[in-house]
Design a protein around this motif. Structure first.
Motif, mmCIF file in Angstrom:
data_model
loop_
_atom_site.group_PDB
_atom_site.id
_atom_site.type_symbol
_atom_site.label_atom_id
_atom_site.label_comp_id
_atom_site.label_asym_id
_atom_site.label_seq_id
_atom_site.Cartn_x
_atom_site.Cartn_y
_atom_site.Cartn_z
ATOM 1 N N ALA B 90 -16.738 58.993 -19.755
ATOM 2 C CA ALA B 90 -17.588 59.076 -20.952
ATOM 3 C C ALA B 90 -18.515 60.279 -20.900
ATOM 4 N N ALA B 91 -18.285 61.173 -19.939
ATOM 5 C CA ALA B 91 -19.213 62.299 -19.782
ATOM 6 C C ALA B 91 -19.331 63.106 -21.076
ATOM 7 N N GLY B 92 -18.221 63.248 -21.794
ATOM 8 C CA GLY B 92 -18.273 63.997 -23.057
ATOM 9 C C GLY B 92 -19.183 63.330 -24.066
ATOM 10 N N GLU B 93 -19.143 62.006 -24.117
ATOM 11 C CA GLU B 93 -20.006 61.296 -25.071
ATOM 12 C C GLU B 93 -21.479 61.488 -24.707
ATOM 13 N N ILE B 94 -21.762 61.530 -23.400
ATOM 14 C CA ILE B 94 -23.153 61.682 -22.961
ATOM 15 C C ILE B 94 -23.621 63.125 -23.165
ATOM 16 N N ILE B 95 -22.806 64.061 -22.687
ATOM 17 C CA ILE B 95 -23.257 65.455 -22.638
ATOM 18 C C ILE B 95 -23.095 66.150 -23.986
ATOM 19 N N ASN B 96 -21.998 65.841 -24.675
ATOM 20 C CA ASN B 96 -21.714 66.540 -25.928
ATOM 21 C C ASN B 96 -22.326 65.851 -27.139
ATOM 22 N N GLN B 97 -22.532 64.566 -27.066
ATOM 23 C CA GLN B 97 -23.023 63.834 -28.244
ATOM 24 C C GLN B 97 -24.455 63.346 -28.012
ATOM 25 N N ILE B 98 -24.616 62.415 -27.091
ATOM 26 C CA ILE B 98 -25.920 61.766 -26.896
ATOM 27 C C ILE B 98 -27.015 62.795 -26.610
ATOM 28 N N ALA B 99 -26.713 63.769 -25.766
ATOM 29 C CA ALA B 99 -27.736 64.751 -25.391
ATOM 30 C C ALA B 99 -28.062 65.714 -26.526
ATOM 31 N N SER B 135 -27.929 65.339 -10.501
ATOM 32 C CA SER B 135 -28.117 66.781 -10.730
ATOM 33 C C SER B 135 -27.267 67.270 -11.900
ATOM 34 N N LEU B 136 -26.081 66.684 -12.008
ATOM 35 C CA LEU B 136 -25.189 67.042 -13.114
ATOM 36 C C LEU B 136 -25.875 66.791 -14.456
ATOM 37 N N TYR B 137 -26.391 65.584 -14.624
ATOM 38 C CA TYR B 137 -27.013 65.236 -15.912
ATOM 39 C C TYR B 137 -28.305 66.023 -16.149
ATOM 40 N N ALA B 138 -29.013 66.308 -15.043
ATOM 41 C CA ALA B 138 -30.305 66.989 -15.200
ATOM 42 C C ALA B 138 -30.131 68.419 -15.688
ATOM 43 N N GLN B 139 -28.925 68.935 -15.603
ATOM 44 C CA GLN B 139 -28.733 70.312 -16.053
ATOM 45 C C GLN B 139 -28.715 70.431 -17.569
ATOM 46 N N PHE B 140 -28.462 69.337 -18.263
ATOM 47 C CA PHE B 140 -28.266 69.446 -19.711
ATOM 48 C C PHE B 140 -29.532 69.145 -20.489
ATOM 49 N N PRO B 141 -29.865 70.028 -21.437
ATOM 50 C CA PRO B 141 -31.018 69.745 -22.278
ATOM 51 C C PRO B 141 -30.768 68.484 -23.099
ATOM 52 N N GLY B 142 -31.786 67.689 -23.267
ATOM 53 C CA GLY B 142 -31.672 66.503 -24.117
ATOM 54 C C GLY B 142 -31.630 65.202 -23.356
ATOM 55 N N GLU B 261 -29.447 63.113 -0.701
ATOM 56 C CA GLU B 261 -28.133 62.605 -0.293
ATOM 57 C C GLU B 261 -26.997 63.296 -1.047
ATOM 58 N N ALA B 262 -27.279 63.766 -2.248
ATOM 59 C CA ALA B 262 -26.226 64.375 -3.067
ATOM 60 C C ALA B 262 -25.897 65.779 -2.563
ATOM 61 N N PHE B 263 -24.874 66.374 -3.167
ATOM 62 C CA PHE B 263 -24.361 67.659 -2.713
ATOM 63 C C PHE B 263 -25.393 68.777 -2.856
ATOM 64 N N ALA B 264 -25.316 69.727 -1.919
ATOM 65 C CA ALA B 264 -26.259 70.847 -1.945
ATOM 66 C C ALA B 264 -25.978 71.864 -3.056
ATOM 67 N N PRO B 265 -24.709 72.293 -3.244
ATOM 68 C CA PRO B 265 -24.495 73.398 -4.190
ATOM 69 C C PRO B 265 -24.904 73.019 -5.622
ATOM 70 N N CYS B 266 -25.724 73.831 -6.225
ATOM 71 C CA CYS B 266 -26.157 73.653 -7.616
ATOM 72 C C CYS B 266 -26.895 72.324 -7.821
ATOM 73 N N GLY B 267 -27.474 71.783 -6.776
ATOM 74 C CA GLY B 267 -28.113 70.473 -6.893
ATOM 75 C C GLY B 267 -29.607 70.554 -7.127
ATOM 76 N N ILE B 268 -30.241 69.376 -7.201
ATOM 77 C CA ILE B 268 -31.675 69.311 -7.469
ATOM 78 C C ILE B 268 -32.457 69.946 -6.317
ATOM 79 N N GLY B 269 -31.916 69.881 -5.088
ATOM 80 C CA GLY B 269 -32.590 70.523 -3.956
ATOM 81 C C GLY B 269 -32.642 72.031 -4.139
ATOM 82 N N ALA B 270 -31.547 72.589 -4.630
ATOM 83 C CA ALA B 270 -31.496 74.032 -4.889
ATOM 84 C C ALA B 270 -32.508 74.396 -5.984
ATOM 85 N N GLU B 271 -32.635 73.526 -6.956
ATOM 86 C CA GLU B 271 -33.563 73.769 -8.064
ATOM 87 C C GLU B 271 -35.011 73.767 -7.560
ATOM 88 N N ILE B 272 -35.326 72.790 -6.716
ATOM 89 C CA ILE B 272 -36.695 72.707 -6.191
ATOM 90 C C ILE B 272 -36.975 73.909 -5.280
#
Lengths: 321, 325
Positions: B90-99, B135-142, B261-272
């Protein structure tokens, strides 16, 4: 539906859609429309016949080919054209363009650049209306391209289980962009799929606005009465390319298109009006001139409207921007 | 204060809000009479019935898309994924529609929807029941993204989510669902974008999320005995992320370790890390360090599973190393 006035209203709505689309096609070639522009020319009877039964508070979820649905649901043509011209006065304030038209004030809950989600969202609106104990209805318009998508299966199944007040209106214009529907479906009779989800499935001549009007009237009444959803398959044809500026004769012939133009839904209603005598040619001509003037004014309004302020480009991402 | 598990705490929030607001309904597999795989809706079916506690077919994309349309038209759906892994269809519904719908409609349509589910490694659940996707969801505005670690916070954050007009991803680490902590009675709200300073300290700042907060707390205890003073920050929400609390802490300690605990590349740790390198560079006395879960699908066998998650020992050593730099 034997009275004259409703016939004239159907004629007026179809004419409004047609003339807006022709205006937009012209504007697209002049560079006034900045992105893609998918016109509804040839399919006007479907949005018109269905929306004639909808109240202001009923809702419509549409597709990338959604100008006709927006106008039929009551969107001011000025707001449609201004949106395609990218102006602040457009229905999405310049944030959407052709494929993301939003006007909740008239129940237009969005056209969409993604094929399929409108089916699920209409089911969701139906869920809301049922939970809130209203008799409002939701309509999903979608093309034949959407019916082989998982959203069609999941959405119709849930609407069937929970008897949601929804019309699923498939506009089968026979091509998903350029892929013929005949090559995409194990069972090409979309209406027959209704049975799989426990709902009536009805196949219609989508170019006959009176046929669409009658079937949609029954489906809307069923929905309002709590009897659940209906699948309508309206067989039709778009007589312009998939999108303005695209070629058209690599996947279909000029002869096919010309043949379908003779089945134009507006001409069909006009012939019917003149044969049965419910409208004179003068009355229809007058109406057409009135609509043409409205469209011309809408175009001028769009062209003269302000651009959105670039400083607002990130507004409305969240409820409190 | 009374002690409740996070499971009980969020149930209290949902139960209170459902009683208060008749437009809230829950969608998910087994959330009706069964009360949810993780007791997320336990007992609510008897009060509110099948329309508001709606068991769904296994149609993740379908019911997330349905929830989107419902949120647009006057109700407030809560989608219970069970496991957050399940909802990738359902990622498309969340990222493309709901957000995007609030934006596309220039703010005239609101999107009051809560999308909740379990994340995190543990229980030998293997890779289809243990992902962390925040981290995936946090990248998207909305989207708002909430990752609670404490029962009291979870109650307050879920209540805020259920009164918020934005879509909220509420992602609960499975290994903390059963942990107890103090939970305020009655109305309790925790604002999004406000980190919690779990421990005050002066030598090093540690930012951790979800289960890693608990492991870092254990590390703090060990290090305290050795005279190392750790300031531990739990952001609680990563969208919005509380920049100020993190920057203020680094200004005090001069050292930063991010444990995720989540992956390092492009993650929230990298953002911080990028935030602090950008805005707090002059405050740093040592390089920014990150500890992450291994960049691999989650293995099944317990020794393999243990090997891919930062442990208290590893966190403790990483803090010691950072203090020596």
């Amino acid at each position: 539906m034997q009275e004259k006035q409703p016939f004239l209203e159907l004629y007026r709505t179809m004419m409004l859609i047609r003339l807006c689309e022709e205006r937009l096609a012209k504007s697209h070639s002049r560079g006034l429309v900045h992105g893609a522009c998918h016109t509804y020319v040839g399919q006007e009877a479907i949005a018109t016949g269905v929306s004639a039964h909808l109240r202001l508070e009923d809702v419509v979820f549409s597709t990338h080919r959604g100008h006709g649905h927006a106008l039929a649901k009551g969107l001011d043509p000025r707001q449609l054209i201004a949106e395609l011209y990218g102006r602040e006065t457009g229905c999405s304030r310049g944030r959407g363009g052709s494929m993301h038209l939003f006007a909740p004030e008239v129940g237009l809950m969005g056209t969409s650049g993604i094929v399929g989600p409108c089916i699920l969202q209409a089911a969701g609106a139906g869920y809301s209306f049922k939970l809130l104990k209203t008799d409002r209805v939701a309509v999903a318009f979608f093309g034949d391209g959407a019916v082989n998508n998982g959203a069609f299966h999941e959405g119709l199944n849930m609407a069937g289980i929970w008897k949601l007040p929804v019309l699923f209106v498939c506009e089968n214009n026979q091509f998903a962009t350029e892929v013929p529907f005949a090559c995409s479906a194990g069972n090409p009779r979309v209406a027959h799929r209704g049975a799989a989800y426990g709902m009536p499935g009805i196949e219609l001549d989508g170019n006959d606005v009176l046929a669409v009007h009658t079937a949609a009237g029954e489906a809307v009444a069923r929905a309002r009465n709590g009897e659940g959803p209906t699948l309508l398959e309206c067989i039709t044809y778009r007589t312009r390319p998939h999108s303005e500026g695209m070629g058209d004769f690599t996947y279909r012939t000029r002869e096919d298109v010309e043949q379908w133009k003779t089945r134009c839904p507006i001409l069909k209603l006009k012939r019917h009006a003149l044969e049965t005598g419910w409208a004179s040619i003068e009355a229809l001509d007058t109406l057409e001139r009135e609509v043409a003037a409205v469209v011309e004014l809408a175009h001028e309004f769009g062209e003269q409207s302000d651009w959105p302020n670039p400083a607002t480009a990130t507004h409305h991402v969240y409820a409190s921007h | 204060m009374r002690q409740l598990t996070m499971m009980k705490a969020t149930l209290e929030a949902l139960s209170g809000e459902m009683a208060r607001n008749p437009a809230i309904f829950v969608l998910g597999e087994g959330i009706g009479k069964r009360g949810g795989n993780f007791n997320t809706t336990s007992g609510l079916f008897d009060f509110h019935g099948p329309q508001r506690l709606r068991d769904t077919p296994i149609s993740e994309r379908g019911f997330v898309g349905l929830a989107c349309g419902a949120a647009m038209t006057g109700t407030r759906p809560v989608v219970d994924f069970m496991f957050a892994d399940f909802v990738l269809d359902a990622a498309g519904e969340i990222i493309n529609q709901i957000a995007k719908i609030q934006y596309m409609s220039s703010g005239r349509i609101k999107m009051p929807i809560v999308l909740r589910g379990c994340i995190g490694i543990g229980h030998a659940a293997a890779t289809h029941h243990s992902g962390s996707y925040y981290s995936l969801y946090a990248q998207f505005p909305g989207l708002r993204v909430v990752v609670p670690s404490m029962p009291g916070d979870a109650k307050g954050l879920l209540t805020t989510a259920l009164r918020c007009d934005d879509p909220v991803l509420f992602l609960e680490h499975r290994e903390v669902l059963g942990l107890k902590g103090p939970v305020p009675e009655g109305d309790h709200l925790v604002e999004f974008g406000k980190a919690s300073v779990m421990r005050q300290g002066s030598d090093v700042t540690v930012v951790a999320l979800a289960l890693m907060v608990h492991k870092a707390l254990a590390a703090c205890d060990i290090l305290e005995r050795d005279g190392i003073s750790v300031e531990l920050i739990d952001p609680r929400t990563i969208a919005p992320l509380d920049h100020d609390t993190i920057l203020r802490s680094v200004a005090k300690t001069g050292r930063l370790l991010i444990v995720d605990e989540a992956f390092a590349p492009c993650g929230i740790g990298a953002e911080i890390a990028a935030l602090v390198a950008d805005v707090g560079f002059d405050e740093l006395d040592a390089p920014i360090r990150r500890l992450n879960g291994a960049h691999t699908p989650t293995p099944y066998s317990p020794p393999l599973e243990t090997a891919v998650v930062p442990s208290t020992e590893i966190i403790t050593q990483a803090i010691r190393d950072l203090c020596d730099e």
